[in-house]
Motif scaffolding. Structure first.
Motif, short mmCIF file in Angstrom:
data_model
loop_
_atom_site.label_atom_id
_atom_site.label_comp_id
_atom_site.label_asym_id
_atom_site.label_seq_id
_atom_site.Cartn_x
_atom_site.Cartn_y
_atom_site.Cartn_z
N ILE A 1 0.86 -1.19 0.00
CA ILE A 1 0.00 0.00 0.00
C ILE A 1 0.89 1.23 0.00
CG2 ILE A 1 -1.72 1.34 1.25
CD1 ILE A 1 -2.83 -1.24 2.38
N ASP A 2 0.78 2.02 -1.04
CA ASP A 2 1.60 3.24 -1.18
C ASP A 2 3.08 2.94 -0.96
OD1 ASP A 2 -0.73 4.61 -1.68
OD2 ASP A 2 -0.92 5.38 0.36
N GLY A 3 3.54 1.80 -1.47
CA GLY A 3 4.94 1.42 -1.37
C GLY A 3 5.32 0.67 -0.11
N THR B 1 -1.24 -1.02 12.37
CA THR B 1 -2.13 -1.82 11.53
C THR B 1 -2.27 -1.17 10.15
OG1 THR B 1 -4.03 -0.67 12.46
CG2 THR B 1 -3.44 -2.81 13.44
N ALA B 2 -2.71 -1.97 9.18
CA ALA B 2 -2.69 -1.52 7.78
C ALA B 2 -4.07 -1.58 7.15
CB ALA B 2 -1.69 -2.37 7.00
N TRP B 3 -5.09 -1.19 7.87
CA TRP B 3 -6.44 -1.16 7.30
C TRP B 3 -6.49 -0.15 6.15
CZ3 TRP B 3 -8.57 -5.28 9.02
CH2 TRP B 3 -8.38 -5.70 10.34
N LEU B 4 -7.30 -0.48 5.16
CA LEU B 4 -7.40 0.38 3.97
C LEU B 4 -8.11 1.69 4.30
CD1 LEU B 4 -8.38 -2.28 1.28
CD2 LEU B 4 -6.12 -1.32 1.73
N GLU B 5 -7.61 2.76 3.67
CA GLU B 5 -8.18 4.09 3.87
C GLU B 5 -8.31 4.78 2.51
OE1 GLU B 5 -9.24 5.28 6.65
OE2 GLU B 5 -8.33 3.94 8.15
N GLN C 1 -5.47 5.96 -0.50
CA GLN C 1 -4.34 5.05 -0.69
C GLN C 1 -4.45 4.35 -2.06
OE1 GLN C 1 -5.00 2.43 2.67
NE2 GLN C 1 -3.60 3.58 3.99
N THR C 2 -3.38 3.67 -2.43
CA THR C 2 -3.38 2.78 -3.60
C THR C 2 -2.80 1.44 -3.18
OG1 THR C 2 -3.13 4.60 -5.18
CG2 THR C 2 -2.53 2.41 -5.94
N VAL C 3 -3.51 0.36 -3.47
CA VAL C 3 -3.06 -0.97 -3.09
C VAL C 3 -2.61 -1.72 -4.35
CG1 VAL C 3 -5.45 -1.85 -3.10
CG2 VAL C 3 -3.67 -3.13 -1.91
N ARG C 4 -1.43 -2.30 -4.27
CA ARG C 4 -0.82 -3.00 -5.40
C ARG C 4 -0.64 -4.47 -5.06
NH1 ARG C 4 4.09 -4.55 -7.84
NH2 ARG C 4 4.34 -3.83 -10.01
N VAL C 5 -1.11 -5.34 -5.94
CA VAL C 5 -0.96 -6.79 -5.79
C VAL C 5 -0.21 -7.32 -7.00
CG1 VAL C 5 -2.16 -9.01 -5.66
CG2 VAL C 5 -3.08 -7.01 -4.45
N ASN D 1 -3.54 -2.72 -9.52
CA ASN D 1 -3.11 -1.46 -8.92
C ASN D 1 -4.34 -0.58 -8.75
OD1 ASN D 1 -0.65 -0.20 -7.97
ND2 ASN D 1 -0.96 1.35 -9.55
N ASN D 2 -4.99 -0.70 -7.58
CA ASN D 2 -6.30 -0.09 -7.37
C ASN D 2 -6.26 1.04 -6.36
OD1 ASN D 2 -6.83 -3.30 -7.73
ND2 ASN D 2 -8.38 -2.10 -8.82
N PRO D 3 -6.74 2.23 -6.72
CA PRO D 3 -6.88 3.31 -5.74
C PRO D 3 -8.05 3.01 -4.80
CG PRO D 3 -7.79 4.00 -7.84
CD PRO D 3 -7.17 2.65 -8.07
N ILE D 4 -7.98 3.55 -3.60
CA ILE D 4 -9.04 3.38 -2.61
C ILE D 4 -9.83 4.68 -2.53
CG2 ILE D 4 -9.61 2.69 -0.25
CD1 ILE D 4 -7.99 0.61 -1.78
#
Length: 302
Positions: free
Chosen positions: A221-223, A272-276, A279-283, A292-295
């Motif tokens: 998430i964001d690197g 903790t790393a809950w999504l907010e 952010q951008t999450v990369r799998v 590569n999905n923005p939240i």
């Protein structure tokens, strides 16, 4: 072969094949492929239902011979990629299926697969925004390998199960962990938030994945690196999952089984790393591609 679904001319979708240079896509809706696909608006789901292995063989022969119009070739960076199958019949997820994820939370290994159903309405593409509704509590990520079913499976044994696979793809199983906790472990609400199931970018045929248990799984998430695991840590292997699910419900062509996620979930990190939102999450699954999905904030439908 690497299939993808992309937007063509506004909201019209087309199916393509990634060429070997990884820079260009063969547009299968072009008239030079009508002898294989018939209707030019055939979806990847239609192709899976018809029989993807036979279609793949014919397309490969045409590519090898160069017997197609060069106007069917488009640049990968010029198209908008959708989920390979935007409208699967159903998605079956496997919970608690990676030993490293269970070990880091000191959880007992389940005696049999733990499964849940995710609505096809939650599916989004590999670069689309993940929507987080207000007041849902903690929302987590789960980087996963997903399996697309290629033919009807009902009461099959593990020994035959791998022959029922049409292909593999990358998945991020976004989870409303706060709702699952509130619902005392029931997955229905927490696994069915709107726009919470990225898939893609490709459906990759099994011949290109010789060992599905040697695929690295990474999420950041964001690197910030948060998951770094491998499909080698699956508790119940793919064949076992397909067999188990097929004895609970019919599996139809185009259905998807998400095989679970490795260690590194949001709650085990400090902080903790809950999504907010923002952010951008990369799998990334090695050899399968990247999500590569923005939240963003979203509106609940329940």
């Amino acid at each position: 072969m690497r299939y993808l679904t992309f937007k063509k001319g506004g909201n019209h979708s087309a199916v393509g094949v990634l060429l070997n240079d990884a820079l260009h896509v063969l547009d299968l809706s072009h008239s030079s492929f009508s002898d294989i696909l018939g209707a030019r608006d055939s979806s990847l789901l239609d192709m899976v239902r018809t029989g993807l292995p036979a279609i793949t063989k014919k397309i490969a022969s045409k590519i090898d011979s160069g017997n197609f119009d060069q106007a069917a070739v488009v640049r990968l960076d010029s198209i908008s990629i959708d989920s390979p199958i935007p409208n699967p019949g159903k998605i079956i997820g496997a919970a608690y299926n990676f030993t490293d994820a269970l070990d880091e939370r000191s959880m007992e290994y389940p005696a049999e697969p733990v499964i849940f159903i995710r609505s096809a309405c939650t599916v989004i593409g590999p670069y689309d925004p993940i929507l987080i509704p207000p007041d849902v509590g903690n929302v987590g990520y789960e980087a996963e390998l997903a399996v697309v079913i290629g033919k009807r499976a009902l009461h099959i044994e593990s020994e035959m199960a791998m022959s029922f696979i049409a292909g593999y793809t990358v998945h991020n199983d976004i989870s409303g962990s706060g709702m699952i906790k509130e619902d005392k472990g029931n997955f229905v609400r927490g696994k069915n938030m709107p726009a919470s199931a990225p898939f893609g970018p490709f459906l990759i045929t099994p011949d290109e994945i010789p060992n599905p248990y040697a695929i690295s799984i990474k999420l950041s998430i964001d690197g910030r690196s948060l998951q770094d695991g491998s499909t080698a840590m699956m508790l119940f292997k793919i064949a076992e999952l397909i067999s188990y699910v097929s004895k609970k419900m019919p599996l139809e062509p185009g259905d998807i089984i998400a095989t679970g996620t490795p260690g590194g979930l949001a709650m085990v990190h400090t902080p903790t790393a809950w999504l907010e939102p923002g952010q951008t999450v990369r799998v990334e699954l090695n050899g399968l591609g990247v999500l590569n999905n923005p939240i963003k904030k979203g509106v609940p439908f329940f």
